[in-house]
Design a protein around this motif. Sequence first.
Motif, PDB file in Angstrom:
ATOM      1  N   SER A  22       1.053  -1.244  -0.241  1.00 52.30           N
ATOM      2  CA  SER A  22      -0.202   0.152   0.015  1.00 52.30           C
ATOM      3  C   SER A  22       0.836   1.139   0.173  1.00 52.30           C
ATOM      4  O   SER A  22       1.800   1.437   0.421  1.00 52.30           O
ATOM      5  N   LYS A  23       0.017   1.833  -0.326  1.00 51.01           N
ATOM      6  CA  LYS A  23       1.510   4.049  -0.629  1.00 51.01           C
ATOM      7  C   LYS A  23       1.005   4.400   0.636  1.00 51.01           C
ATOM      8  O   LYS A  23       2.400   4.812   0.885  1.00 51.01           O
ATOM      9  N   THR A  24       0.715   3.848   2.064  1.00 51.99           N
ATOM     10  CA  THR A  24       0.864   4.162   3.031  1.00 51.99           C
ATOM     11  C   THR A  24       1.289   3.782   3.859  1.00 51.99           C
ATOM     12  O   THR A  24       1.520   3.655   5.028  1.00 51.99           O
ATOM     13  N   ASP A  25       1.801   2.343   3.280  1.00 53.03           N
ATOM     14  CA  ASP A  25       2.690   1.122   4.506  1.00 53.03           C
ATOM     15  C   ASP A  25       4.056   2.048   5.217  1.00 53.03           C
ATOM     16  O   ASP A  25       4.876   3.135   4.090  1.00 53.03           O
ATOM     17  N   VAL A  26       4.612   1.939   5.821  1.00 49.10           N
ATOM     18  CA  VAL A  26       5.527   2.287   6.662  1.00 49.10           C
ATOM     19  C   VAL A  26       6.737   3.008   6.269  1.00 49.10           C
ATOM     20  O   VAL A  26       7.522   4.331   6.290  1.00 49.10           O
ATOM     21  N   ARG A  27       6.959   1.289   5.463  1.00 53.55           N
ATOM     22  CA  ARG A  27       8.330   1.604   4.299  1.00 53.55           C
ATOM     23  C   ARG A  27       7.992   2.488   3.176  1.00 53.55           C
ATOM     24  O   ARG A  27       9.609   3.476   2.663  1.00 53.55           O
ATOM     25  N   VAL A  28       7.136   3.243   2.729  1.00 49.87           N
ATOM     26  CA  VAL A  28       7.106   4.064   1.615  1.00 49.87           C
ATOM     27  C   VAL A  28       6.989   5.349   1.991  1.00 49.87           C
ATOM     28  O   VAL A  28       7.307   6.390   1.981  1.00 49.87           O
ATOM     29  N   GLU A  29       6.161   5.668   3.626  1.00 51.59           N
ATOM     30  CA  GLU A  29       6.220   7.090   3.913  1.00 51.59           C
ATOM     31  C   GLU A  29       7.476   7.573   4.786  1.00 51.59           C
ATOM     32  O   GLU A  29       7.565   8.605   4.005  1.00 51.59           O
ATOM     33  N   ALA A  30       8.887   6.542   4.838  1.00 55.25           N
ATOM     34  CA  ALA A  30       9.977   6.554   5.428  1.00 55.25           C
ATOM     35  C   ALA A  30      10.694   7.027   4.361  1.00 55.25           C
ATOM     36  O   ALA A  30      11.824   7.969   4.277  1.00 55.25           O
ATOM     37  N   TYR A  31      10.790   6.370   3.371  1.00 58.09           N
ATOM     38  CA  TYR A  31      10.952   6.324   1.713  1.00 58.09           C
ATOM     39  C   TYR A  31      11.450   8.073   1.215  1.00 58.09           C
ATOM     40  O   TYR A  31      11.870   8.083   0.792  1.00 58.09           O
ATOM     41  N   GLY A  32       9.754   7.813   1.779  1.00 56.84           N
ATOM     42  CA  GLY A  32       9.362   9.216   0.820  1.00 56.84           C
ATOM     43  C   GLY A  32       9.329  10.978   1.217  1.00 56.84           C
ATOM     44  O   GLY A  32       9.492  11.288   0.658  1.00 56.84           O
ATOM     45  N   THR A  33       9.308  10.555   2.800  1.00 55.33           N
ATOM     46  CA  THR A  33      10.207  11.454   3.717  1.00 55.33           C
ATOM     47  C   THR A  33      12.184  11.565   3.231  1.00 55.33           C
ATOM     48  O   THR A  33      12.124  13.163   3.490  1.00 55.33           O
ATOM     49  N   CYS A  34      12.556  10.471   3.191  1.00 60.23           N
ATOM     50  CA  CYS A  34      14.011  10.725   2.545  1.00 60.23           C
ATOM     51  C   CYS A  34      13.711  11.792   0.696  1.00 60.23           C
ATOM     52  O   CYS A  34      14.509  12.401   1.393  1.00 60.23           O
ATOM     53  N   ASP A  35      13.013  10.893   0.521  1.00 63.73           N
ATOM     54  CA  ASP A  35      12.819  12.023  -1.215  1.00 63.73           C
ATOM     55  C   ASP A  35      12.552  13.307  -0.812  1.00 63.73           C
ATOM     56  O   ASP A  35      13.441  14.136  -1.363  1.00 63.73           O
ATOM     57  N   GLU A  36      11.325  13.907  -0.370  1.00 61.68           N
ATOM     58  CA  GLU A  36      11.222  15.737   0.203  1.00 61.68           C
ATOM     59  C   GLU A  36      12.273  15.790   0.847  1.00 61.68           C
ATOM     60  O   GLU A  36      12.843  17.384   0.793  1.00 61.68           O
ATOM     61  N   ALA A  37      13.040  15.336   2.742  1.00 68.92           N
ATOM     62  CA  ALA A  37      14.212  16.256   2.416  1.00 68.92           C
ATOM     63  C   ALA A  37      15.217  16.274   1.636  1.00 68.92           C
ATOM     64  O   ALA A  37      15.709  17.280   0.986  1.00 68.92           O
ATOM     65  N   ASN A  38      15.212  14.946   0.685  1.00 69.62           N
ATOM     66  CA  ASN A  38      16.039  15.661  -0.547  1.00 69.62           C
ATOM     67  C   ASN A  38      15.756  16.457  -1.490  1.00 69.62           C
ATOM     68  O   ASN A  38      16.825  17.530  -1.912  1.00 69.62           O
ATOM     69  N   SER A  39      14.612  16.723  -2.006  1.00 67.04           N
ATOM     70  CA  SER A  39      14.287  18.195  -2.152  1.00 67.04           C
ATOM     71  C   SER A  39      14.456  19.322  -1.772  1.00 67.04           C
ATOM     72  O   SER A  39      14.833  20.095  -2.500  1.00 67.04           O
ATOM     73  N   ALA A  40      13.705  19.411  -0.728  1.00 67.87           N
ATOM     74  CA  ALA A  40      14.545  20.252   0.539  1.00 67.87           C
ATOM     75  C   ALA A  40      15.983  20.579   0.114  1.00 67.87           C
ATOM     76  O   ALA A  40      16.053  22.076   0.240  1.00 67.87           O
ATOM     77  N   ILE A  41      16.620  19.809   0.662  1.00 69.32           N
ATOM     78  CA  ILE A  41      18.190  20.482   0.272  1.00 69.32           C
ATOM     79  C   ILE A  41      18.510  20.884  -1.593  1.00 69.32           C
ATOM     80  O   ILE A  41      19.363  22.464  -0.703  1.00 69.32           O
TER      81      ILE A  41
END
Length: 185
Positions: A22-41
């Motif tokens: 599921s797109k709400t899976d904890v793994r998807v949330e975690a790596y998606g948030t890493c992508d957000e941090a990378n984009s903010a950088i």
Amino acid sequence: MKIYTKSGDKGETSLVYGVRVSKTDVRVEAYGTCDEANSAIGLGLSYISRDTEWAAFHHVFHVVQTKLFHIGAELATPQGKDVGWKIEESDVSFLEKTIDEWDAELPSLTNFVLPSGSPAGAAFHLARTVARRAERQAIAVQADGEVNPIVIRYLNRLSDFLFVAARYVNQKQGTVEPTLHQEKE
């Protein structure tokens, strides 16, 4: 090749090795948030000149953004599967060394720094808060299964690194850091 696959139209996505979740899976949330941090950088870096004065700074962030991408890959790898780019203790040491070098050039903290300053500094503060969320989510993944413990240490240190980077950029760009002023009673 088309950029869209339509395979996620029903609320699922693929982890590494094609495992569907599921797109709400904890793994998807975690790596998606890493992508957000990378984009903010990336946003922060877009405000910093690419001239020779800033070349070393950009190089450090190229390494950091690459490692953050690798962390996303680790978090997207199902338990029991091989990770292509494993984060190592030397990656955490790289952050710590850079934190110490940049912090040595900064004035001592005497008050809480408000997340602001130059556009680059503000973006790095934003990336810091997203990195903290990524760390919390990686801990949630760890509770559900196996996660390289160095990933969590790296994310923790990354937020410290981004705090120092924001202060460093603000100082180098001549921007006064706004601080919390305690009201007197």
